[in-house]
Design a protein around this motif. Structure first.
Motif, short mmCIF file in Angstrom:
data_model
loop_
_atom_site.label_atom_id
_atom_site.label_comp_id
_atom_site.label_asym_id
_atom_site.label_seq_id
_atom_site.Cartn_x
_atom_site.Cartn_y
_atom_site.Cartn_z
N ASP A 198 17.23 -77.91 -14.34
CA ASP A 198 16.69 -78.89 -15.30
C ASP A 198 16.47 -78.22 -16.65
OD1 ASP A 198 14.01 -77.76 -15.49
OD2 ASP A 198 13.61 -78.62 -13.51
N GLU A 199 16.36 -79.05 -17.66
CA GLU A 199 16.28 -78.56 -19.04
C GLU A 199 15.06 -77.69 -19.28
OE1 GLU A 199 18.72 -78.11 -22.03
OE2 GLU A 199 19.10 -79.64 -20.50
N ALA A 200 13.91 -78.13 -18.70
CA ALA A 200 12.66 -77.39 -18.92
C ALA A 200 12.76 -75.96 -18.40
CB ALA A 200 11.50 -78.12 -18.25
N MET A 202 15.53 -74.18 -17.88
CA MET A 202 16.49 -73.40 -18.65
C MET A 202 15.92 -72.99 -20.01
SD MET A 202 18.73 -73.17 -16.38
CE MET A 202 19.62 -71.99 -17.37
N ASP A 203 15.15 -73.89 -20.64
CA ASP A 203 14.53 -73.56 -21.93
C ASP A 203 13.53 -72.42 -21.76
OD1 ASP A 203 16.02 -75.47 -23.18
OD2 ASP A 203 14.43 -76.99 -23.26
N GLU A 204 12.75 -72.50 -20.66
CA GLU A 204 11.75 -71.45 -20.40
C GLU A 204 12.43 -70.10 -20.17
OE1 GLU A 204 9.22 -70.57 -16.56
OE2 GLU A 204 8.27 -72.21 -17.67
N ALA A 206 15.43 -69.19 -21.21
CA ALA A 206 16.06 -68.75 -22.45
C ALA A 206 15.02 -68.13 -23.39
CB ALA A 206 16.76 -69.92 -23.13
N GLY A 207 13.83 -68.76 -23.46
CA GLY A 207 12.74 -68.24 -24.29
C GLY A 207 12.26 -66.88 -23.80
N HIS A 209 14.00 -64.75 -21.98
CA HIS A 209 15.09 -63.78 -22.22
C HIS A 209 15.06 -63.28 -23.66
CE1 HIS A 209 19.17 -62.32 -22.97
NE2 HIS A 209 19.24 -62.08 -21.68
N LYS A 210 14.86 -64.21 -24.60
CA LYS A 210 14.85 -63.84 -26.02
C LYS A 210 13.66 -62.93 -26.35
CE LYS A 210 15.09 -65.96 -30.61
NZ LYS A 210 15.07 -67.22 -31.38
N LYS A 239 23.89 -71.35 -20.04
CA LYS A 239 22.60 -71.43 -20.73
C LYS A 239 21.96 -70.07 -20.95
CE LYS A 239 22.07 -76.04 -20.68
NZ LYS A 239 21.78 -76.86 -21.87
N LEU A 240 22.38 -69.09 -20.13
CA LEU A 240 21.72 -67.78 -20.12
C LEU A 240 22.80 -66.70 -20.10
CD1 LEU A 240 18.61 -67.19 -19.90
CD2 LEU A 240 18.99 -66.79 -17.47
#
Length: 465
Positions: A198-200, A202-204, A206-207, A209-210, A239-240
């Motif tokens: 889910d998007e949430a 993947m965003d978490e 990605a954040g 990882h950054k 995504k990652l």
């Protein structure tokens, strides 16, 4: 592992071995069989089509060596293409960074991330002599944090505490600061998973990882999901920035579709295979060795490496000295042997890596009670030190006490004592004469002289169900 695929490929490749030459016509039927074998193994359709075409082009091309028969040449082509499909060679973790090197583990819930973190921590600590810290950023599942803490204690690495009131980025940044203070070489980060992408999530990720910029980002995926595993890995990779894949539950995967599809679909190497529940059950992925096993040729190199890493050399040397001096092989020695076999993946784990023994491993898997070793060890643990040294004392009330203490039956104990007695006889034959006498003794037993163990297994092995 890969039993069905091995069976199908072995059957299809046998049909080509008698051919005088390789031509497009006479390999057509075999290629069709290879295609069906791969599809039944749940390998992705696009991967199967490319693989079969590559085998065909190489088989009827100029690569056939004159020193090989056409059949042998075809098997060699299939093996080479299997290796190419899964990656040319083992790709180790790249930890060449200013310590601590951060490794981020991502994947869906239930894939085995937390256990894989503990397994990898143990591997890095014991094989590479690294100082390791682990941390859980899974704030949605407090049980995962507790599980990782328990596993970290078991494998003897540093655990950085966290709780569900914190933000994942804050947790990992605090762990990173602590790892620097403690001069840890590696920080392993366990992350949250979901039942689906889910998007949430993947965003978490990605954040996260950054924020921490890991040197390795490993995707942990269940091999039993077949080509879905490869498709999920591809979705994560989009995504990652993944650097590799950890395939879990490979020991329970009879098809092998994931191992054959992941690399081709994602372009990312499989770096490790999870081959059991124990924290020692993580193997570096070697495409050439796996291709050999898929074709029924065994994997002796991995077996040797496993023996070097997992067998207790001091116990083995102590037993060897004891046998040479003619001392009694007691139940404590027997327990040590059971533990050594278990650490190597049991009877089936060892047979599976020996050339031509794949079918034997399958038969053993079906017929040997896999919990028997645990029961045997429990019975020995329920004995007094004197009883372990002098098994002849175990009669009547002693038997009842031991079986009650181990949750077993008297017939289980009688079977254990009989097996120990047979093993003891074999060890006596080794006194002074070394391996030569032992092999003669074993030969006699296999021919009926000493009588095989229960269910036709060699003495000392667990009986069939």
């Amino acid at each position: 592992m890969f039993e069905n695929l091995t069976d199908r490929l072995s059957h299809s490749l046998r049909s080509i071995t008698g051919k005088a030459t390789l031509s497009e016509d006479n390999i057509q039927e075999t290629l069709r069989e290879v295609r069906m074998a791969l599809l039944e193994a749940d390998v992705a359709l696009a991967v199967v089509k490319d693989f079969v075409e590559a085998v065909k082009q190489r088989a009827i091309g100029q690569e056939v060596s004159r020193s090989l028969s056409p059949g042998q040449a075809f098997v060699k082509v299939v093996q080479a293409e299997l290796e190419s499909l899964m990656g040319a060679s083992n790709e180790a973790l790249d930890l060449t960074a200013q310590p601590p090197a951060v490794v981020l583990m991502a994947g869906l819930q239930g894939a085995g991330k937390t256990t894989s973190v503990a397994k990898l921590a143990r591997l890095l600590k014991e094989r590479d002599k690294k100082s390791v810290m682990v941390v859980s950023a899974d704030v949605y599942r407090p049980a995962a944090i507790k599980q990782l803490e328990t596993l970290a204690e078991e494998v003897g690495v540093t655990f950085f505490p966290s709780d569900d009131s914190q933000q994942p980025i804050d947790i990992v940044e605090a762990a990173l600061a602590q790892a620097r203070i403690k001069f840890c070489d590696v920080l392993l980060v366990d992350t949250a998973g979901r039942l689906g992408i889910d998007e949430a999530m993947m965003d978490e990720l990605a954040g996260l990882h950054k924020a921490i910029n890991p040197v390795e980002t490993l995707f942990v995926v269940d091999a039993m999901t077949g080509q879905d595993a490869a498709n999920t890995a591809r979705a994560f990779n989009e995504k990652l920035p993944l650097t590799g894949v950890v395939l879990t539950k490979v020991d329970a995967d009879t098809r092998g579709g994931a191992a054959l599809s992941v690399r081709a679909i994602t372009g990312k190497p499989i770096k490790f295979l999870g081959v059991g529940e124990q924290t020692t059950a993580l193997d570096p992925f070697h495409p050439d060795r796996l291709a050999s096993r898929i074709l029924g040729m065994g994997d002796v190199l991995s077996l040797i490496e496993e023996a070097e890493q997992k067998l207790d050399k001091k116990k083995a040397e102590r037993l060897a000295r004891k046998v040479q001096k003619g001392k009694r092989f007691d139940l404590e020695d027997f327990r040590d042997q059971l533990q050594q076999i278990t650490s190597m993946g049991g009877i089936t784990g060892m047979l599976d890596k020996l050339p031509g023994m794949g079918n034997m491993a399958q038969m053993a898997q079906q017929q040997v009670d896999v919990k028997q070793f645990a029961r045997m060890e429990a019975m020995i643990n329920s004995m007094t030190p004197l009883e372990r040294r002098r098994p002849e004392l175990i009669q009547g009330s002693r038997k009842r006490r031991i079986t009650l203490g181990s949750g077993t039956q008297v017939q289980d104990l009688n079977r254990l004592l009989k097996q120990h007695k047979q093993m003891q006889k074999m060890m006596k034959k080794m006194k002074g004469g070394g391996m030569e006498k032992m092999m003669r003794g074993m030969g006699g037993m296999m021919q009926g002289g000493g009588g095989p163990g229960p269910g036709g297994m060699p003495p000392g092995m667990p009986p069939f169900k």
